[in-house]
Design an enzyme around this catalytic site. Structure first.
Site, PDB file in Angstrom:
ATOM      1  N   LYS A 167       0.902  -1.155   0.000  1.00 17.67           N
ATOM      2  CA  LYS A 167       0.000   0.000   0.000  1.00 17.67           C
ATOM      3  C   LYS A 167       0.942   1.206   0.000  1.00 17.67           C
ATOM      4  O   LYS A 167       1.638   1.464   0.966  1.00 17.67           O
ATOM      5  CB  LYS A 167      -0.848  -0.063   1.264  1.00 17.67           C
ATOM      6  CG  LYS A 167      -1.976   0.928   1.520  1.00 17.67           C
ATOM      7  CD  LYS A 167      -1.908   2.306   0.976  1.00 17.67           C
ATOM      8  CE  LYS A 167      -2.316   3.330   2.021  1.00 17.67           C
ATOM      9  NZ  LYS A 167      -1.793   4.671   1.707  1.00 17.67           N
ATOM     10  N   GLY A 224       4.570   3.047  11.129  1.00 17.92           N
ATOM     11  CA  GLY A 224       3.908   4.349  11.112  1.00 17.92           C
ATOM     12  C   GLY A 224       3.373   4.704  12.480  1.00 17.92           C
ATOM     13  O   GLY A 224       3.976   4.379  13.504  1.00 17.92           O
ATOM     14  N   SER A 225       2.218   5.349  12.476  1.00 20.93           N
ATOM     15  CA  SER A 225       1.670   5.884  13.725  1.00 20.93           C
ATOM     16  C   SER A 225       1.046   4.777  14.581  1.00 20.93           C
ATOM     17  O   SER A 225       0.645   3.727  14.072  1.00 20.93           O
ATOM     18  CB  SER A 225       0.600   6.930  13.405  1.00 20.93           C
ATOM     19  OG  SER A 225      -0.490   6.307  12.744  1.00 20.93           O
ATOM     20  N   ARG A 226       0.947   5.075  15.846  1.00 18.32           N
ATOM     21  CA  ARG A 226       0.325   4.134  16.774  1.00 18.32           C
ATOM     22  C   ARG A 226      -1.140   3.926  16.412  1.00 18.32           C
ATOM     23  O   ARG A 226      -1.643   2.802  16.407  1.00 18.32           O
ATOM     24  CB  ARG A 226       0.440   4.738  18.181  1.00 18.32           C
ATOM     25  CG  ARG A 226      -0.025   3.879  19.293  1.00 18.32           C
ATOM     26  CD  ARG A 226       0.487   4.540  20.545  1.00 18.32           C
ATOM     27  NE  ARG A 226       0.053   3.914  21.752  1.00 18.32           N
ATOM     28  CZ  ARG A 226       0.662   4.108  22.923  1.00 18.32           C
ATOM     29  NH1 ARG A 226       1.709   4.892  22.998  1.00 18.32           N
ATOM     30  NH2 ARG A 226       0.228   3.538  24.007  1.00 18.32           N
ATOM     31  N   GLU A 248       5.231  -1.594  13.556  1.00 13.22           N
ATOM     32  CA  GLU A 248       6.221  -0.863  14.337  1.00 13.22           C
ATOM     33  C   GLU A 248       5.668   0.541  14.495  1.00 13.22           C
ATOM     34  O   GLU A 248       5.391   1.208  13.501  1.00 13.22           O
ATOM     35  CB  GLU A 248       7.549  -0.856  13.595  1.00 13.22           C
ATOM     36  CG  GLU A 248       8.691  -0.402  14.453  1.00 13.22           C
ATOM     37  CD  GLU A 248       9.587   0.531  13.696  1.00 13.22           C
ATOM     38  OE1 GLU A 248      10.119   0.150  12.661  1.00 13.22           O
ATOM     39  OE2 GLU A 248       9.719   1.680  14.161  1.00 13.22           O
ATOM     40  N   CYS A 285      12.480   6.495  14.171  1.00 10.22           N
ATOM     41  CA  CYS A 285      11.765   5.723  15.202  1.00 10.22           C
ATOM     42  C   CYS A 285      12.639   5.518  16.426  1.00 10.22           C
ATOM     43  O   CYS A 285      12.139   5.266  17.511  1.00 10.22           O
ATOM     44  CB  CYS A 285      11.299   4.392  14.634  1.00 10.22           C
ATOM     45  SG  CYS A 285      12.322   3.777  13.322  1.00 10.22           S
TER      46      CYS A 285
HETATM   47  P1  NAP Z   1       0.556   6.741   9.407  1.00 11.18           P
HETATM   48  O1  NAP Z   1      -0.379   7.866   9.371  1.00 11.18           O
HETATM   49  O2  NAP Z   1       0.303   5.694  10.409  1.00 11.18           O
HETATM   50  O3  NAP Z   1       0.565   6.078   7.945  1.00 11.18           O
HETATM   51  C1  NAP Z   1       1.358   4.951   7.612  1.00 11.18           C
HETATM   52  C2  NAP Z   1       0.659   4.162   6.510  1.00 11.18           C
HETATM   53  O4  NAP Z   1      -0.468   3.465   7.054  1.00 11.18           O
HETATM   54  C3  NAP Z   1       0.107   5.032   5.393  1.00 11.18           C
HETATM   55  O5  NAP Z   1       0.215   4.341   4.177  1.00 11.18           O
HETATM   56  C4  NAP Z   1      -1.339   5.211   5.781  1.00 11.18           C
HETATM   57  O6  NAP Z   1      -2.152   5.439   4.656  1.00 11.18           O
HETATM   58  C5  NAP Z   1      -1.670   3.874   6.418  1.00 11.18           C
HETATM   59  N1  NAP Z   1      -2.707   3.992   7.444  1.00 11.18           N
HETATM   60  C6  NAP Z   1      -2.709   4.825   8.505  1.00 11.18           C
HETATM   61  N2  NAP Z   1      -3.822   4.649   9.241  1.00 11.18           N
HETATM   62  C7  NAP Z   1      -4.535   3.671   8.638  1.00 11.18           C
HETATM   63  C8  NAP Z   1      -5.788   3.050   8.909  1.00 11.18           C
HETATM   64  N3  NAP Z   1      -6.522   3.406   9.950  1.00 11.18           N
HETATM   65  N4  NAP Z   1      -6.202   2.085   8.073  1.00 11.18           N
HETATM   66  C9  NAP Z   1      -5.474   1.726   7.007  1.00 11.18           C
HETATM   67  N5  NAP Z   1      -4.302   2.298   6.688  1.00 11.18           N
HETATM   68  C10 NAP Z   1      -3.820   3.255   7.490  1.00 11.18           C
HETATM   69  O7  NAP Z   1       2.046   7.216   9.598  1.00 11.18           O
HETATM   70  P2  NAP Z   1       2.866   8.381   8.867  1.00 11.18           P
HETATM   71  O8  NAP Z   1       2.000   9.218   7.995  1.00 11.18           O
HETATM   72  O9  NAP Z   1       4.009   7.756   8.223  1.00 11.18           O
HETATM   73  O10 NAP Z   1       3.374   9.226  10.065  1.00 11.18           O
HETATM   74  C11 NAP Z   1       2.491   9.822  10.977  1.00 11.18           C
HETATM   75  C12 NAP Z   1       2.967   9.591  12.389  1.00 11.18           C
HETATM   76  O11 NAP Z   1       3.439   8.258  12.539  1.00 11.18           O
HETATM   77  C13 NAP Z   1       4.149  10.426  12.811  1.00 11.18           C
HETATM   78  O12 NAP Z   1       3.773  11.691  13.246  1.00 11.18           O
HETATM   79  C14 NAP Z   1       4.733   9.566  13.888  1.00 11.18           C
HETATM   80  O13 NAP Z   1       4.092   9.808  15.111  1.00 11.18           O
HETATM   81  C15 NAP Z   1       4.479   8.182  13.473  1.00 11.18           C
HETATM   82  N6  NAP Z   1       5.627   7.501  12.841  1.00 11.18           N
HETATM   83  C16 NAP Z   1       6.321   6.645  13.595  1.00 11.18           C
HETATM   84  C17 NAP Z   1       7.362   5.955  13.028  1.00 11.18           C
HETATM   85  C18 NAP Z   1       8.142   4.967  13.811  1.00 11.18           C
HETATM   86  O14 NAP Z   1       9.026   4.402  13.258  1.00 11.18           O
HETATM   87  N7  NAP Z   1       7.830   4.705  15.052  1.00 11.18           N
HETATM   88  C19 NAP Z   1       7.715   6.140  11.709  1.00 11.18           C
HETATM   89  C20 NAP Z   1       6.972   7.024  10.951  1.00 11.18           C
HETATM   90  C21 NAP Z   1       5.909   7.689  11.540  1.00 11.18           C
HETATM   91  P3  NAP Z   1      -2.732   6.910   4.371  1.00 11.18           P
HETATM   92  O15 NAP Z   1      -1.612   7.855   4.487  1.00 11.18           O
HETATM   93  O16 NAP Z   1      -3.266   6.787   3.006  1.00 11.18           O
HETATM   94  O17 NAP Z   1      -3.779   7.101   5.412  1.00 11.18           O
END
Ligand code: NAP
Length: 508
Positions: A167, A224-226, A248, A285
């Site tokens: 995705k 990504g996000s929690r 993660e 991360c």
């Molecule tokens: P994200 O919003 O969780 O998105 C990551 C991926 O998952 C994207 O492709 C997103 O698609 C998809 N996704 C998110 N929520 C979903 C749901 N409910 N159902 C299905 N798919 C979903 O993360 P991000 O945009 O990369 O970063 C946002 C936040 O994540 C940061 O501010 C940070 O807090 C955290 N983060 C943490 C780490 C780590 O390594 N711990 C790394 C990166 C980011 P869409 O964008 O199309 O919704």
């Protein structure tokens, strides 16, 4: 059909032609193709599968500078960082090629029959690991190459023999498309079925959810996000056939400066800490989001040096406007907390995606009294916690959620304290490191990039390093199966993979 645009991180504005998104019927078609490809792909011999992984690496390199320039524009990350990340991505694929060739991942075990055993004979029993099936991968925004389309999840799943459906991350669509084209070329060049790899573009909560819910998907890799990780875990658990989600998510990576180290080199450690904190706009991360020290000699020198270094930190472009505004919200909450002192802010930047570094300080008592102080602020923000004594230090560490890493800075005189803390840290984190900084994750056979929830959804695994392959495998036991129909690796003298025969390890 929904259309998307590649966004330039620096401006937060769309750039270039519209990119067509995928429909829910594309999701179904990709899952059907992956399911159909699964049996022939998992039957590929070790050498062919290893050669495929190496071909992907070759095709990624063949993308040349266009890949780097595109990723720079979409992520705001500098050239040197992205060139290093490309090296890591390619190295990771080659590492998994060697893992496939070594064959240890198959965990072959043979317990030969004991027909004369009393009181009951033992059957002939043989075990090997097989791949789970098609894997859905959700790449990370902060590593557009090494943790995304052809990143660690994809490499380890393909190495295991699982087709992969990515995705695409909307923060680096053009980068993802380039990498996807390299993988597709490798699939064709190696004569593999088309369904071995697919790349889908669309909103996570629609297209991504449909992907996780498709009955042909057998596992999920996510970074990504929690909230995103938890949403996918819930979806996967609610399916008629639940599947594992390797997510993660969030980690604040505590760093403990031990008393003797603080006394001897507090000032130098203060400056080095800010170097690690502000690297890549703090979007790692493993970013050191929490720093703990016991009141005593060197703590003021440490804080003063860290403050001075942070004040000179330039504002850096963050990955997306969303990540930047979440960062600002997090730093505003810390700045507005009466129990927290703002030690320093970095230089201000122009534009909607510039992250201004931040350093805060509080006491252990205040931290223990307010859960909100332990929340991840994704970016170059960290909180120094001053502890009265070892008991307070332990209480803070003990109260933390699961983490990817814990770091200790120690001198010889700190050995006894470090020894006492180690069992506590083991319970909290996936990687413990000494006299270094947690940013910078070696891709190797001994790396654990994992940890108890919420660092990850499953603390038994890692998303970096060769052990990551285990997430996409499951054991099958073969009892009294005739050699003619046994998988070749399980026959007597079959294959080159190491094997445990009657409890004794044999290697070729
Ligand atoms: P994200 O919003 O969780 O998105 C990551 C991926 O998952 C994207 O492709 C997103 O698609 C998809 N996704 C998110 N929520 C979903 C749901 N409910 N159902 C299905 N798919 C979903 O993360 P991000 O945009 O990369 O970063 C946002 C936040 O994540 C940061 O501010 C940070 O807090 C955290 N983060 C943490 C780490 C780590 O390594 N711990 C790394 C990166 C980011 P869409 O964008 O199309 O919704």
């Amino acid at each position: 059909m929904t259309e998307f645009h590649s966004v330039t991180a620096e401006t937060g504005l769309p750039e270039g032609d519209a990119i067509p998104g995928n429909s829910l019927s594309d999701v179904q078609a990709a899952c059907a193709a992956a399911d159909e490809a699964f049996d022939s792909y998992r039957a590929t011999d070790d050498e062919s599968r290893a050669a495929f992984l190496e071909k992907i690496a070759e095709e990624i390199l063949a993308l040349g500078d266009e890949l780097i320039v595109t990723a720079m524009r979409e992520s705001g990350l500098p050239r040197a960082r992205l060139e290093g990340e490309r090296g890591r991505t390619v190295g990771q694929l080659r590492l998994f090629a060697n893992v496939v060739r070594l064959g240890q991942w198959k965990s072959i075990r043979i317990d030969p029959a004991q027909p004369d055993r009393q009181p009951l004979p033992r059957p002939d029993l043989r075990l090997r690991m097989i791949p789970l099936g098609p894997v859905a991968v959700f790449g990370a925004s902060n590593f557009p190459l090494a943790f995304s389309t052809a990143g660690g999840d994809t490499a380890s799943a393909l190495a295991a023999g699982c087709p992969v459906i990515v995705k695409a991350h909307t923060a680096h669509l053009r980068t993802g498309l380039l990498i996807a084209s390299a993988i597709t070329k490798a699939v064709e060049a190696c004569g593999l079925p088309k369904g071995v790899f697919a790349h889908l573009i669309g909103p996570g909560n629609e297209l991504g959810s449909a992907l996780v819910q498709d009955p042909r998907i057998a596992a999920v890799g996510f970074t990504g996000s929690r909230s995103g990780g938890i949403a996918l875990m819930k979806l996967a658990q609610a399916r008629p056939v639940p599947i594992p989600v390797y997510a993660e998510m969030s980690s604040i990576n505590p760093v403990v400066i031990m008393p003797e180290a603080l006394k001897a080199r507090g000032e130098a450690l203060g400056a080095a800490f800010i170097g690690s904190l502000t690297m890549g706009a703090g979007q790692f991360c493993t970013n050191p989001g929490l720093l703990l020290a016991i009141e005593g000699d060197g703590i003021d020198a440490f804080a003063t040096a860290a403050t001075a270094a942070l004040e000179t930190a330039e504002a850096q472009t963050m990955l997306t406007t969303g990540i930047c505004s979440a960062y600002n919200k997090g730093t505003d909450a810390l700045a507005g907390n009466a129990a927290v002192t703002t030690l320093a802010r970095g230089k201000e930047g122009n534009g909607t995606t510039k992250g201004q570094a931040a350093l805060f300080q509080t006491t252990a008592a205040a931290f223990l009294a307010d859960e909100a102080l332990g929340a991840e602020v994704f970016g170059a923000s960290s909180l120094i916690i001053r502890c009265k004594d070892e008991a307070e230090l332990r209480a803070v560490l003990n109260g933390l959620e699961g983490q990817l890493t814990a770091t200790i800075h120690m001198d010889e005189g700190d050995t006894a304290l470090a020894q006492r803390l180690l069992p506590l840290l083991e319970r909290k984190v996936g990687r413990i490191l000494a006299n270094g900084w947690p940013t910078g994750v070696e891709v190797s056979h001994t790396m654990v990039h994992g940890g108890p929830f919420p660092a990850t959804s499953d603390s038994r695994t890692t998303s970096v390093g060769s052990l990551a392959i285990d997430r996409f495998l499951r054991p099958v036991s073969y009892q009294n199966i005739a050699p003619a129909i046994l998988p070749a690796d399980l026959r007597d003298g079959g294959g080159k993979a190491p094997r445990m025969i009657d409890g004794v390890l044999h290697t070729n």
